[in-house]
Design an enzyme around this catalytic site. Structure first.
Site, PDB file in Angstrom:
ATOM      1  CE  LYS A  80      -3.921   1.681   2.835  1.00 57.29           C
ATOM      2  NZ  LYS A  80      -4.698   1.334   4.047  1.00 57.29           N
ATOM      3  CB  SER A 155      -7.614   3.478   3.658  1.00 58.38           C
ATOM      4  OG  SER A 155      -6.768   2.785   4.555  1.00 58.38           O
ATOM      5  CB  SER A 179      -8.035   0.625   6.479  1.00 68.07           C
ATOM      6  OG  SER A 179      -8.605   1.895   6.665  1.00 68.07           O
TER       7      SER A 179
END
Length: 464
Positions: A80, A155, A179
Site C-alpha cells: 500500500k 482505505s 481499512s
C-alpha cells in the site's frame, strides 16, 4: 497448466520450491496480468517492472545456489502507498507527498522480503487513508472488480481490488477503523487485522504521531484464500526493534472449537442479507465440528466505535481538518471534518477519561474471550456501499452502519473478515474476533468457514 497468476500464494511458493516454475516466470505472468486488468481498476498506482524482475531473478539465483528459501519465495505481493518502500513515494494518496521518496523500508516490507516475496507494485488508498472508499486527487479512483458501482472499500481498496483480480497473491494493508477488513468484505476476499503490536511497523518518511494511530493502527494481509492470509501474517509478523509495541504471542493453549455469534448487539439494525450471511457462517462452523452459541448481547461496541474516533482526532483536530482542506479532496474533508464535528471538543480531562474507559473495555472484552474464544459478527450493518455513499448520506449515517468495523480497533484484539458468497453482485461474509494474541483462532475459524464456500477468485473486472 493453470495460468500462473491464478494460483494462490501457497500454490505459487510450492511450484517454485519444486522447480516446476521459476520466480521469473511467475513475475512475468504477474506483470502481464497487471498490464491486462489494472487499467480497468486503477488498483496499482506505482510499479517498476525492471525492479520486479530483478527481485525474481534474485530468488531464482538462490534456488540455483541451493540456498534456503523463505515461505513466500517468488510470491507476488503488493504494498500500500502509505508505508515506506525504499525508492518509492510514501504518498498516502496526497499530491503534496507525491515526491516523498522513502530511503528505507517499513519493517513490513523488510519482513516480506525476508520471506522471499517479490514486491509487485504499490496499491491505491484514499487521501490520508481516511475513508471506506478509495479515491484521491493524486491517482484517482479505484474500482471494485466485482461491480464498479460498489466501493472497493478503503482505505486498502487498491490492495483488495488488485488481489481479487489476480494482481498478486497477497495484498498488504493497514487498519485503524476497518481499512483491511472492509475492503476484503467489499471485494469478496479475506483480510486479517492482527491484534495491536503483533506486526512491527515504522515509517521513517513521516510517521503519523497521533495518539489514535499509535494506539490502534495495525498492518495486515488480504488474500483470496485464508491459507494465504495465514502465510501473509506469518511473514509480516517478524520482530523489528523499530517498533517498541511489538510482541510475540504465546502458543495457543488449546484448539477452542467454541464460538459465539451476535446479529444485533445493542439493537444495531443489520440488513437481512448481512444477517443471513452471519447465520450461514455460524452453521458452517458448526458443521466443521465447532460448538456455536447465539448471544443476545456482547461487550460494548458502539462505545468502542466512539472511542476509536475520539482517539483518532482528539489530539490535533484543527491540524486534521486544515490538512484535508489544503489537499482539497472532498472525501478527506468529509471524513475528517465529519469525525471532528461528531466527536466535538475534547478537553484534557475527557481525553484522560477516554483512555481510562478504553482500558476498562479492553478488560471486559478480554474476559468475554476467556468464555468464548471466538466471536462471529457482521462486517458491516449493510451490504458493501455504493460509490460515494458517505458523501450522499452523511457522517452520522456512516457511523451507524460501521460499528462492527470501527469498534474492534479500540480494543486492540485481532479481527478478520471472511467472504462467504454473493448477494447479487455484492459480496457477503462474516467478521471473526478473538482474544489478544489469538490470531490463529480467527484463522482456524475462518478456514473452516471459507472451506465451505467463497466467491470465485481471481476474477476479471466487471464493466457495467
Amino acid at each position: 497448466m493453470t495460468e500462473l497468476w491464478r494460483l494462490s500464494a501457497a500454490q505459487t511458493a510450492n511450484l517454485i520450491r519444486l522447480k516446476q516454475a521459476s520466480a521469473t516466470e511467475v513475475a512475468e505472468a504477474a506483470l502481464s496480468r497487471l498490464a491486462a486488468v489494472n487499467p480497468a481498476l486503477n488498483a496499482v498506482v506505482d510499479h517498476n517492472p525492471e525492479d520486479v524482475l530483478a527481485q525474481a531473478a534474485a530468488v531464482d539465483a538462490r534456488i540455483a545456489a541451493g540456498a534456503a528459501l523463505g515461505p513466500l519465495a517468488g510470491v507476488p505481493v503488493t504494498i500500500k502507498i502509505n508505508i515506506d518502500q525504499a525508492g518509492y513515494a510514501t504518498s498516502n494518496g496526497l499530491r503534496g507527498k507525491a515526491g516523498l521518496i522513502a530511503t528505507e523500508n517499513n519493517p513490513v516490507v523488510d519482513n516480506f522480503l525476508r520471506a522471499g516475496a517479490v514486491l509487485l507494485g504499490r496499491t491505491n488508498t484514499p487521501a490520508f487513508s481516511a475513508r471506506y472508499f478509495t479515491d484521491n486527487r493524486l491517482h484517482g479512483a479505484t474500482l471494485n472488480p466485482r461491480d464498479p458501482r460498489l466501493t472497493p472499500g478503503g482505505s486498502s481498496g487498491g490492495a483488495a481490488a488488485a488481489t481479487a483480480a489476480g494482481i498478486g497473491c497477497i495484498g498488504h494493508g493497514n487498519d485503524i477503523g476497518g481499512s483491511v477488513r472492509y475492503p476484503a468484505y467489499a471485494c469478496g476476499i479475506h483480510g486479517l487485522r492482527p491484534g495491536l503490536g503483533r506486526v512491527a511497523t515504522f515509517n521513517a518518511t513521516g510517521p503519523d504521531r497521533s495518539i489514535g494511530f499509535q494506539l490502534m493502527s495495525v498492518q495486515g494481509p488480504l488474500a483470496r484464500t485464508v491459507q494465504d492470509v495465514r502465510l501473509g501474517f506469518q511473514a509480516m509478523a517478524g520482530r523489528d526493534p523499530r517498533d517498541p509495541w511489538y510482541f510475540e504471542a504465546p502458543a495457543a493453549p488449546h484448539d477452542p472449537r467454541l464460538a459465539a455469534f451476535c446479529a444485533h448487539p445493542e439493537g444495531i439494525d443489520t440488513a437481512p442479507e448481512v444477517e443471513a450471511a452471519l447465520r450461514d457462517a455460524a452453521e458452517r462452523l458448526a458443521d466443521a465440528g465447532w460448538t456455536v452459541v447465539e448471544l443476545d448481547a456482547i461487550p460494548p461496541l458502539k462505545e468502542a466505535s466512539r472511542i476509536m474516533h475520539l482517539l483518532w482526532v482528539a489530539d490535533a483536530p484543527e491540524r486534521i481538518v486544515a490538512a484535508a482542506e489544503a489537499e482539497g479532496d472532498p472525501g478527506a474533508i468529509f471524513a475528517m471534518r465529519g469525525a471532528v464535528d461528531w466527536i466535538g471538543p475534547v478537553g484534557l480531562t475527557e481525553f484522560g477519561d477516554t483512555l481510562t474507559r478504553r482500558a476498562a473495555l479492553v478488560r471486559e472484552w478480554a474476559a468475554f474471550f476467556e468464555t468464548f474464544p471466538v466471536l462471529l459478527m457482521p462486517p458491516s450493518s449493510q451490504l458493501p456501499f455504493e460509490v460515494d455513499a458517505d458523501l450522499k448520506n452523511g457522517f452520522a449515517w456512516l457511523t451507524e452502519q460501521q460499528y462492527f468495523m470501527a469498534g474492534p480497533p479500540a480494543i486492540g484484539m485481532p479481527a478478520m473478515t471472511v467472504s462467504t458468497g454473493l448477494s447479487g453482485t455484492a459480496p457477503v461474509g462474516v467478521q471473526i474476533l478473538a482474544g489478544r494474541g489469538r490470531e490463529e483462532f480467527c484463522l482456524a475459524a475462518g478456514e473452516a468457514i471459507a472451506d465451505r464456500g467463497a466467491p470465485p477468485a481471481p476474477i476479471d473486472p466487471v464493466s457495467i
